[in-house]
Design an enzyme around this catalytic site. Structure first.
Site, PDB file in Angstrom:
ATOM      1  N   CYS A  93      -6.021 -16.485 -28.096  1.00 54.57           N
ATOM      2  CA  CYS A  93      -5.963 -15.583 -26.833  1.00 54.57           C
ATOM      3  C   CYS A  93      -5.035 -16.097 -25.586  1.00 54.57           C
ATOM      4  O   CYS A  93      -5.225 -16.926 -25.616  1.00 54.57           O
ATOM      5  CB  CYS A  93      -6.755 -14.743 -26.613  1.00 54.57           C
ATOM      6  N   HIS A 100      -6.004 -25.393 -25.606  1.00 60.61           N
ATOM      7  CA  HIS A 100      -5.743 -25.549 -26.872  1.00 60.61           C
ATOM      8  C   HIS A 100      -4.269 -26.515 -27.183  1.00 60.61           C
ATOM      9  O   HIS A 100      -5.205 -27.664 -26.908  1.00 60.61           O
ATOM     10  CB  HIS A 100      -5.501 -24.222 -28.217  1.00 60.61           C
ATOM     11  N   CYS A 224       6.834  12.482 -13.319  1.00 62.28           N
ATOM     12  CA  CYS A 224       5.596  14.325 -12.101  1.00 62.28           C
ATOM     13  C   CYS A 224       6.598  14.640 -12.000  1.00 62.28           C
ATOM     14  O   CYS A 224       5.578  16.135 -12.077  1.00 62.28           O
ATOM     15  CB  CYS A 224       4.609  13.236 -11.098  1.00 62.28           C
ATOM     16  N   HIS A 553       2.646  11.871  -5.100  1.00 61.55           N
ATOM     17  CA  HIS A 553       2.562  12.441  -6.374  1.00 61.55           C
ATOM     18  C   HIS A 553       2.915  14.694  -7.175  1.00 61.55           C
ATOM     19  O   HIS A 553       2.513  14.491  -5.474  1.00 61.55           O
ATOM     20  CB  HIS A 553       1.501  12.209  -6.831  1.00 61.55           C
TER      21      HIS A 553
END
Length: 606
Positions: A93, A100, A224, A553
């Site tokens: 991940c 690694h 919205c 909003h």
């Protein structure tokens, strides 16, 4: 991907192409190179049905991170990205991929995204591009598309070539009518599992059963403004009755548009054609589809993506994921319906009479403007159609200073407010009084008097000549100063009534108050009595805006079956009247209490 820029002459910044990833260059220059590891990965390269590549050794394999066993989200965003090392095929991940690469260096820095088949440098923490790798992915996609095409060709002839059947509207026969009446049942029942009736199993007074058409709309990215206006329009009574009674059938409209396009060449038949060659753009057809989805009984939030795309095609200048103004979208949408709906040949085509299309039949009114010369008293009168009424809010004269018990200031004993509580509160009636109040025009706006034959000082007074079925009030909360070169939002509270009498603001009342009873009637087909008879309005929708002018909003409050609901994108909740009264209104929708229909010889055309 990372990039950098450097200043140049004149203070401007020029963008430069970033340097190639050194780890990818080292990997390609390695003796094993990129071709050999990728040749081993080629059997694992698979293409999804929609053409998206992925890396899987087994089609049913679920990749997991080696150190933490985190599973891949499969493109659905539920899990982390997973990367497979091109050198050793170890899966990690984003949290463990750099470790690694550091532990197994050199040669283990380059990995491939197992869900997207994209190269990724674990040491740089960024995507990298390789022409040969990308070419191999494209070839795999082409091969998968060819395999799917050959598979479809192997289907039987009856499945591959189906005759196209045109849509035909269904009309039930008497037997079917009897069956529907006998087998019909209530559409909506109070259910404890319904999110709208949560708690209904515990108490019978906690929440009312949901009304038809209550369905949330998903926010598609700063949309919205669109969802709030759509919720108000979906529950506008005359507009809702028009679409739910199949007065505009999208299937018939699209077929009629295609026939006219094929038969008359460049004739559009009321449609705006898609520049890309697709189906014609008709906002009324897409609105009809939303009506069908919202009133289907499904309670899961609906995504109006197709409508947004159609509106972008119509209003290309506003096509972006930036926040737009709800009022601007409202006007643009009504104009789109007006342009796209096929006109009735039996009715006048003037916008002012409100009969040209369903949008203007519902929202169109007429404003009267009287400009009077202060020298000789000559008055010039003009009539202008309007789809809404914009009211100024930023004024210190719109304050209530006395208590009142009239219906449009309070609705019941519980709504009585003392003068000390309403002092300094703007009211909708005060805004309307200011809108219809005579104002002296500035010296640079002198009126050319036809009687004096020169420009003179004048007074201008607005009034409402004709009321629409649904009156929309737009509160000007966004103020723009040309002197200061800045914009601001007016956050002043506005008190608005649930019941409104528009008679004091009609042209007949304004003229009567100015000239007395000497004015009996004026030009027009509608009498004063008929207009004043339909002056009582009820509030059914409120669009509010919270936040600043840069970021805010929109939310809609709907009144259905004497209950108020808050529509906040995908979320719908039951609220009290006090919450609606305390909201910061931006657009108010009022519908006539009693609808009076004119007599018509042709009933089908009414």
């Amino acid at each position: 991907m990372s990039s950098f820029s450097a200043p140049s002459a004149g203070g401007r910044r020029n963008l430069y192409v970033p340097q190639p990833c050194p780890h990818l260059a080292d990997y390609r220059s390695n003796a094993h190179g990129l071709a050999k590891p990728f040749r081993s990965l080629q059997p694992c390269l698979r293409v999804r049905p929609l053409g998206r590549p992925e890396i899987r050794r087994d089609p049913h394999e679920i990749p997991r991170c080696g150190p933490c066993s985190a599973a891949d989200g499969g493109g659905g965003g539920m899990g982390p990205r997973l990367y497979a090392c091109l050198a050793c095929a170890a899966v990690c991940c984003p949290a463990h991929a750099p470790a690694h690469a550091e532990e197994c260096r050199p040669g283990h820095e380059i990995a491939v995204d197992v869900d997207r088949a994209e190269l990724f440098c674990c040491a740089c923490g960024d995507q990298v591009y390789d022409r040969e790798f990308d070419k191999a992915v494209v070839l795999a996609q082409i091969a998968a598309a060819a395999a799917n095409a050959s598979a479809s060709c192997s289907l039987p002839e009856s499945l591959r070539k189906r005759r196209r059947v045109d849509y035909r509207p269904w009309t039930p026969d008497p037997r079917e009518w009897a069956t529907m009446r006998r087998e019909s049942s209530p559409l909506l029942l109070l259910d404890a599992s319904d999110p709208f009736s949560t708690g209904a199993a515990n108490t019978s007074t906690s929440s009312p059963p949901p009304s038809p058409g209550l369905r949330g709309l998903n926010n598609l990215g700063n949309t919205c403004f669109m969802n709030s206006v759509l919720q108000a329009l979906l529950h506008t009574p005359p507009l809702r009755n028009y679409f739910l009674s199949d007065r505009h059938n999208r299937f018939e409209c699209q077929q009629k548009g295609r026939r006219k396009k094929d038969g008359s060449g460049d004739s559009t038949g009321g449609h705006r054609w898609n520049p890309s060659g697709g189906s014609p753009v008709c906002l009324a057809c897409d609105l009809d589809a939303i009506y069908s989805a919202v009133f289907s009984g499904d309670r899961t939030p609906y995504s109006p993506a197709k409508f947004l795309y159609r509106w972008w095609q119509y209003a290309s200048k506003l096509a972006s994921y930036e926040q737009q103004d709800a009022h601007e979208f409202f006007i643009s949408m009504l104009d789109g319906i007006h342009e796209n709906v096929e006109q009735d040949q039996h009715k006048p085509q003037s916008q002012g009479n409100g009969d040209c299309c369903i949008a203007h039949r519902v929202f169109s009114g007429v404003l009267r403007s009287d400009v009077t010369c202060t020298i000789c008293g000559f008055t010039s009168t003009t009539y202008d159609p309007c789809l809404d009424i914009s009211l100024d809010l930023d004024s210190n004269q719109n304050y209530m200073n006395v208590p009142t018990t009239k219906s449009h200031a309070c609705n019941g004993a519980n709504d009585f407010i003392l003068s000390s509580q309403i002092c300094g509160v703007s009211t909708l009636m005060g805004c309307l009084e200011r809108f219809t109040r005579p104002e002296r025009l500035d010296s640079d706006q002198k009126f050319f008097c036809q009687h004096c034959k020169v420009r003179q000082e004048s007074l201008k007074q607005m009034s409402i000549r004709k009321l629409p079925l649904v009156t929309c009030f737009h509160i000007k909360r966004f103020a723009h100063s040309s002197i200061k070169k800045m914009s601001r939002k007016v956050d002043r509270y506005l008190q608005f009534p649930f019941s409104l009498d528009m008679a004091p603001y009609l042209s007949s009342s304004v003229l009567r108050s100015r000239f007395g009873n000497r004015i009996f009637a004026f030009d027009g087909d509608d009498s004063d009595a008929a207009i004043e008879l339909a002056s009582e309005f009820e509030l059914f929708a409120v669009i509010t805006h919270s936040g600043t002018i840069e970021a805010g909003h929109y939310v809609t409050y709907l009144r259905l079956s004497s209950q108020w609901y808050k529509c906040d994108d995908a979320w719908i909740t039951h609220v009290s009247e006090n919450i609606v009264r305390d909201s910061q209104a931006y657009m108010l929708f009022y519908v006539q209490k009693t609808l009076y229909y004119k007599a018509s010889e042709d009933v089908s055309a009414s």
